[in-house]
Design a protein around this motif. Structure first.
Motif: not given
Length: 791
Positions: A531, A533, A553, A591, A654
């Motif tokens: 992931v 972000m 993402l 996260f 988020c």
């Protein structure tokens, strides 16, 4: 004899020479002032300096179940006051913050909650300050946007940029921290009544009769005037972890505005830790911290709080970093606590706000109002015993444990449970709980300096930030507070022994050994779940130079995803234990994943050259379980997650909630291969982070950029795919101009070729790809070998 001065001065001044401005205090005789003591008036507690004060710290209200054992929650216009001004937000049961739900220890527990939406009409609003107009792309008629992914309804602002409209009065309910089913509670038994709706007993909510309770179903929508019946079967997969959780709306596009207006409440799940000596009789306090914007216009005098006069109704205000925010604890500005000497206290912190990180430090004060801090005495440590509602273990080597750093760091969504050792505190001492935040309104700092930073801080920097920050609360130690309920700290090893074990996969996976195996440099394709972000290429708002939307993402935005082609962003396999690696491309992001907490792998040892050592500034460095964890630039989170029991669809995102509302979220599904074709859920193919449908250049461009962040060898492809083009010959070598415009309307290059001129001179275009093409023999001067021929 002194006479008690009962007046309370509202407000607070900086620590400057001159008048001392006091909150929640009055002066009176008694204490250590000498002479005969004047009895303290009702509600006033005598201090050692001869003053008497009112304790203004109070735990949030407690929600009691009804006669059927059901907790009744109503989202409704809710009035609250701070800085002497009345405000109106969307809250629960008319109180700010929402009331606390408490679940007793036991087994087979089922938590029933009926949620009613007391608003009577929709409130369609955009997320930006500019007007947003929505048009049906098929018919050209106007449409409303709102909740749900409607691919035909397109919304744009005056500049033509994509925008989004949501109904701020539609809601739902999330059991944050729960390990329960993500869709419906098994077994049926739900009966609809009084506008309270059940749901189908199937993963597809449109299939079958509505006979099941909602579980932690954040994909549901509760419209104004409607309601939903919930049941959280918290022990279905074994005894639920005990600790501090919370509940709040999770309606995409409206989560932040509802939580900012007060829709958040603590949820305490009891268990064996609560019965341990030293814990059972400790004074327990819930610190639910909210940070409403400070300059929102209040309710006019005489105006009632109703759905037509909400003061917290402009989403763009929540993310405007030029607007400062106020710190509230349980809805109170700078509350005062009183405690007897020797008291052991259990403080349960919940960061229930929407955007900014908090650094809390407890200093001793030189006076009973914290007008001056005793910085030379250093911070008073709090011993942390749980994070995110999960008891922390003792690391096998015992290093960095007990965990009692000089400050408490919290991002939105964090819960920190800590013990204050009052056995070291004496009559007359004062503790000052200070907060350092970038966006807070600072009126009590030790200096006038800024607290924001653009570089990684040191521990001393963090302490200075907090000492120059905002006074969050005052703690007065006085014998007048009565006898302590507990004077002995608990056995910390006994607490840690009740933490979840460090084995996963039904005891077959040694988590520490697996962490050691997966940490360090790895190729992206070796990572189970990756992931990134907020991938960022130059622009922080709107589309960037690669045509990626903001708040993304893996360079994808929840609102932009074509759900016909990608019903889920990734499919996880029931029973698997996956390695997740999460990093940030821009800014810091907490996260948060629903349903299944993850095990945080140990951080590098102090003094290591590994960039991840910086996380030791903020987080416990040993392995422990979490559901929310801040990732930041130049460091990553390595975590292990198992999907033990529950299948179904849920999200991760988020937990800066205005980011989530903008689309910084993924839809995931846990699939059981014993009952489903898990590799065929996306149009006959697998849904995962590293797969794109054939011909989807936009997905391929996002994937290339994500891989580039983790592996520089992948960056040349990302550069090609991000390059705008306008026809043949405008792409760098190895690329050809695509035929489908990107989100910004521009064509972009893609690896491959249409003719030899799309390739470097050493290659030729063969079958749509640039392949090495050496000449059969050396070329005579002045010719050179170009695309396999001497020219």
């Amino acid at each position: 004899m002194d006479h008690c001065r009962r007046g309370i001065v509202v407000g607070w001044g900086r620590r400057l020479a001159g008048t001392l401005v006091v909150v929640g205090a009055a002066a009176c005789g008694g204490g250590d002032s000498g002479g005969a003591a004047t009895p303290a008036p009702p509600g006033c507690v005598s201090l050692a300096d001869g003053r008497c004060v009112a304790e203004t710290f109070h735990d949030p209200a407690t929600l009691e179940p009804d006669a059927d054992g059901v907790y009744q929650l109503s989202l409704q216009p809710t009035e609250f006051t701070f800085e002497g001004q009345r405000h109106c937000g969307r809250g629960y049961n008319g109180v700010y913050p929402g009331p606390t739900i408490e679940t007793a220890a036991g087994s087979g527990r089922q938590v029933r909650v009926d949620l009613r939406n007391r608003f009577t009409k929709s409130a369609l609003r955009g997320l930006s300050e500019t007007a947003c107009t929505c048009t049906d792309a098929t018919t050209g008629a106007s449409c409303t946007g709102g909740h749900g992914h409607d691919s035909a309804c397109k919304c744009t602002d005056a500049t033509g940029a994509t925008c989004h409209v949501f109904d701020f009065n539609t809601t739902n309910l999330h059991a944050h921290g729960s390990h329960v089913r993500p869709d419906y509670a098994r077994g049926g038994g739900c009966v609809e009544r009084d506008g309270l709706l059940c749901r189908s007993c199937d993963g597809d909510r449109s299939v079958g009769a509505r006979a099941c309770f909602h579980a932690d179903d954040v994909l549901s929508r509760v419209a104004p005037g409607s309601g939903a019946r919930h049941r959280w079967d918290i022990d279905e997969d074994g005894p639920h972890h005990e600790g501090l959780h919370w509940y709040h709306p999770h309606i995409h596009g409206s989560t932040a505005i509802q939580i900012a207006g007060g829709a958040a409440g603590a949820w305490i799940v009891r268990g064996p830790v609560d019965e341990l000596p030293g814990v059972k009789r400790a004074k327990e306090r819930v610190w639910l911290v909210t940070t409403p914007p400070a300059d929102v216009a209040p309710l006019p005098e005489g105006q009632a709080c109703d759905e037509d006069h909400l003061t917290f109704d402009d989403f763009y205000v929540l993310g405007d970093t030029s607007r400062k925010q106020t710190n509230l604890v349980n809805g109170v500005r700078r509350p005062r606590l009183v405690m007897p000497p020797g008291q052991i206290e259990r403080w349960r912190f919940l960061h229930a706000s929407f955007l900014d990180e908090i650094q809390l430090v407890v200093f001793k004060g030189k006076d009973s109002d914290c007008a001056n801090l005793d910085l030379a005495a250093g911070p008073v440590p709090l011993t942390q015993i749980a994070r995110d509602g999960i008891t922390m273990p003792r690391p096998p080597d015992g290093v960095d444990w007990p965990f009692a750093p000089p400050y408490v760091f919290m991002a939105p969504g964090y819960r920190v449970e800590a013990l204050l050792d009052g056995s070291k505190l004496s009559h007359g001492e004062t503790l000052c709980v200070m907060s350092g935040r970038f966006l807070q309104e600072d009126t009590t700092g030790a200096t006038g300096g800024l607290i924001s930073r653009t570089t990684a801080p040191t521990p001393d920097d963090i302490l200075k930030t907090a000492s120059n920050g905002d006074l969050l609360a005052i703690v007065n130690v006085t014998t007048a507070a009565g006898a302590p309920s507990e004077t002995q700290m608990p056995d910390l090893e006994a607490i840690a022994a009740l933490a979840p074990g460090l084995t996963l996969g039904d005891g077959e996976v040694d988590a520490l050994a697996r962490c050691k195996d997966v940490q360090g440099p790895r190729k992206p394709e070796q990572i189970d779940q990756l992931v990134a972000m907020w991938m960022l290429f130059y622009n922080t708002e709107g589309l960037d130079q690669c045509a990626f939307p903001d708040h993304n993402l893996n360079a994808k935005n929840f609102e932009h995803t074509d759900r016909d082609r990608y019903p889920y962003d990734r499919v996880l396999t029931k029973g698997a234990v996956d390695h997740w690696r999460i990093t940030s491309g821009f800014d810091g992001h907490p996260f948060h994943i629903h349903i299944n907490p993850f095990l945080v792998c140990p951080l590098p040892p102090a003094g290591s050259s590994d960039p991840n050592v910086k996380s030791r500034l903020f987080e416990p460095p040993f392995a422990h379980f979490r559901d929310t964890y801040l990732v930041n630039l130049d460091r990553t989170l390595d975590a292990l997650a198992e999907y033990r029991e529950f299948t179904g669809s849920f999200v991760f995102h988020c937990h800066k909630l205005n980011h989530e509302d903008h689309g910084m979220m993924e839809l995931v599904r846990v699939c059981d291969p014993a009952t489903e074709a898990c590799d065929q859920l996306c149009g006959g193919a697998r849904c995962d982070w590293k797969s794109c449908r054939a011909g989807d250049d936009e997905c391929a461009r996002a994937l290339a950029a994500t891989l580039c962040l983790f592996d520089p060898a992948k960056c040349p492809e990302a550069k090609v795919r991000c390059t705008p083009c306008n026809g043949e010959g405008t792409c760098p070598p190895g690329g050809t101009c695509g035929s489908t415009p990107a989100a910004d309307g521009k064509l972009r290059c893609a690896p491959g070729c249409a003719t030899d001129t799309d390739c470097p001179p050493t290659h030729a275009c063969i079958g749509g790809a640039c392949s090495p093409a050496p000449c059969a023999a050396p070329c005579p001067p002045p010719s050179t070998c170009q695309h396999g021929a001497c020219k």
